[in-house]
Design an enzyme around this catalytic site. Structure first.
Site, PDB file in Angstrom:
ATOM      1  N   ASP A 151      96.819  12.663 -75.860  1.00 34.12           N
ATOM      2  CA  ASP A 151      95.913  13.006 -76.958  1.00 34.12           C
ATOM      3  C   ASP A 151      94.833  13.998 -76.519  1.00 34.12           C
ATOM      4  OD1 ASP A 151      97.357  11.109 -78.278  1.00 34.12           O
ATOM      5  OD2 ASP A 151      95.641   9.972 -79.005  1.00 34.12           O
TER       6      ASP A 151
ATOM      7  N   HIS B 186      88.879  16.004 -84.920  1.00 33.21           N
ATOM      8  CA  HIS B 186      88.793  14.740 -84.190  1.00 33.21           C
ATOM      9  C   HIS B 186      87.575  13.922 -84.640  1.00 33.21           C
ATOM     10  CE1 HIS B 186      88.975  11.916 -80.698  1.00 33.21           C
ATOM     11  NE2 HIS B 186      90.261  12.230 -80.753  1.00 33.21           N
TER      12      HIS B 186
ATOM     13  N   HIS C 126      95.694  10.695 -72.152  1.00 36.70           N
ATOM     14  CA  HIS C 126      94.927  11.829 -72.655  1.00 36.70           C
ATOM     15  C   HIS C 126      95.077  13.020 -71.711  1.00 36.70           C
ATOM     16  CE1 HIS C 126      93.073   8.427 -74.753  1.00 36.70           C
ATOM     17  NE2 HIS C 126      92.644   9.303 -75.651  1.00 36.70           N
TER      18      HIS C 126
END
Length: 516
Positions: A193, A248, A338
């Site tokens: 992510d 986001h 991530h």
């Protein structure tokens, strides 16, 4: 092979008798079994028995050691008008030393043909063309097997690229954090992510390339806009690039704002990378701020996670990340990692160990669409070449390889001794399979080249449309866009270039609408 020789003899005898018995018999049929030979003579009138038998006795009985049943009837009749059995000439009782086994019978048949027709007839059944004609017709499975066996020897193609994907009904418009798989289906999806990040995304991609693992990247659209080359690399190397919103944001989004956040992100990523993947991951896993509602309405699969090592924590260590992932992994797991949003040194350090330790436990790594496909096998479109060939260049390589194999088999068949029946049968059957495979590859290559020609023609039309639009010739540009879109639409879905054509078609449609 005995059947082949007998068929050759039957055909040769029938042709010769049709000539010798004309005009008494205009049609001659010959059959052979263990009991002897049977010959059916047919004519416009019932063939004359005396005339026909005189020819047959002189022609056949000296060379064929079995009885011959001869029948005559009018052409089209139901029952023979007459029938006679010609007895074989007396022969010496064979001793054990002169008995022949089944393998040597073809030589006796060939000797009979030689006595009747001379050396040319024996040369005919020795010819590779005779053996090829008698070899069984290859099945689809056999032809496919030839191609599957040859494909691994070809130069590696590019990885299958994820340009377009829509989840199946069971996952479309749904929120899920794992895929229910059987215990023996040890598949895991690694997801990343908050990228693409200029520092850490390249490092993650390098590790995945080295380990030959594919991942799923949930990218932030504004980061994609800032670093388009990384988004393009993700797709180019066979990973999945999916939607993680534009900003986001964790706050509540109105329906109009959610539409912009989800839809514009998708459009931007497709424009930059060509990927239109209908998977969405909400920032922070927030299911109630309006973004998930918009995504599910649009048919996205909303992907959460079942394994979270919290690699985003400021002081998280690679050891703890590895331990959590390895301990919590399970068949159908979706692992949250991530590649952006802060320092990801610990994640980069942990990634090779995660891959190695889970592989040691028998796990394989797949993308989220592939994980879904393990439960829903029909959810992915079937490639035209059974997951083995993905490029026209590979078809060209395969065609050359098959041509070489065929030439070698033809040479071997010609060089094989006449009495090596089993070897000749095997070579002939293999040669027919290779020839059928070559025919398929040639047809497929022509199909793919035609599709690529259509694709290139559409690109040319698009270039002309762009120039017309810059010259403010809107009507001309619109016409050219329409022609380009129609050309792309005519490309079959099974063509290798189809995913690119569909992506270009969507881009050109948007550009045409912008003219209005």
């Amino acid at each position: 092979m005995v059947a082949l020789l007998e068929a050759t003899v039957r055909d040769a005898i029938a042709r010769e008798l049709a000539v010798r018995l004309a005009p008494q018999a205009t049609c001659v049929r010959v059959a052979h079994s263990a009991e002897g030979w049977k010959i059916l003579l047919e004519g416009e009138q019932i063939p004359d028995q005396r005339t026909c038998l005189k020819v047959l006795v002189a022609f056949l009985s000296p060379v064929l050691p079995q009885s011959i049943d001869v029948y005559g009837r009018q052409l089209g009749g139901q029952r023979p008008a007459w029938g006679v059995r010609l007895q074989p000439r007396p022969v010496a009782t064979p001793t054990p030393a002169t008995l022949r086994d089944r393998q040597s019978e073809p030589l006796a048949l060939a000797a009979s043909v030689l006595a009747i027709f001379g050396l040319g007839a024996v040369g005919q059944w020795q010819s590779p063309s005779v053996w090829l004609a008698a070899a069984p017709e290859p099945t689809v499975a056999q032809v496919r097997s030839v191609i599957l066996n040859a494909a691994p020897t070809l130069a590696p193609a590019r990885p299958p690229l994820w340009y377009e994907y829509s989840p199946p009904e069971a996952f479309r418009g749904r929120v899920f954090n794992r895929v229910a798989l059987a215990p023996e289906q040890k598949l895991v999806a690694l997801t990343f992510d908050d990228g693409p990040d200029p520092t850490y995304t390249p490092q993650v991609l390098d590790i995945l390339a080295q380990e030959k693992v594919k991942g799923t990247f949930f990218a932030i659209a504004r980061a994609v806009a800032a670093r388009p080359e990384l988004a393009q690399r993700i797709v180019r190397e066979g990973h999945v690039l999916a939607n993680h919103s534009w900003t986001h944001g964790y706050h509540y989004f109105t329906p109009a704002a959610a539409q912009r956040e989800v839809d514009q992100s998708q459009q931007l990523m497709e424009d930059i990378s060509g990927a239109n993947i209908k998977l969405f991951r909400p920032p922070g896993g927030n299911l109630h701020n309006g973004l998930v509602s918009r995504a599910t309405q649009q048919g996205y699969g909303v992907v959460m996670w079942s394994v979270d090592p919290q690699d985003w924590l400021p002081r998280q260590t690679s050891d703890r990340i590895v331990k959590t992932v390895v301990q919590q992994a399970h068949p159908g797991a979706i692992v949250l990692l991530h590649d952006g949003g802060g320092s990801r040194r610990a994640t980069v350090a942990a990634l090779p160990r995660i891959i190695a330790e889970l592989q040691a436990k028998g796990y394989q790594f797949v993308t989220v669409p592939e994980l879904i496909a393990a439960q829903e096998p029909t959810s992915l479109p079937e490639p035209p070449s059974w997951l083995t060939i993905q490029e026209t260049a590979q078809l060209q390589q395969l065609m050359l390889q098959l041509e070489s194999h065929i030439q070698a088999l033809e040479t071997a068949l010609k060089a094989t001794q006449p009495w090596a029946i089993a070897e000749r049968e095997y070579l002939a059957a293999t040669l027919r399979e290779q020839q059928a495979a070559l025919s398929w590859v040639q047809q497929r290559l022509s199909f793919e080249q035609a599709a690529e020609g259509q694709y290139q023609a559409a690109l040319t039309l698009a270039e002309q449309a762009t120039l017309a639009a810059k010259a403010q010739q809107s009507s001309v540009a619109k016409t050219l866009w329409q022609q380009a879109i129609a050309t792309l639409d005519s490309i079959p879905n099974t063509a290798f270039v189809s995913p690119l054509a569909q992506m270009k078609q969507r881009q050109y449609t948007r550009r045409m609408h912008q003219l209005q």
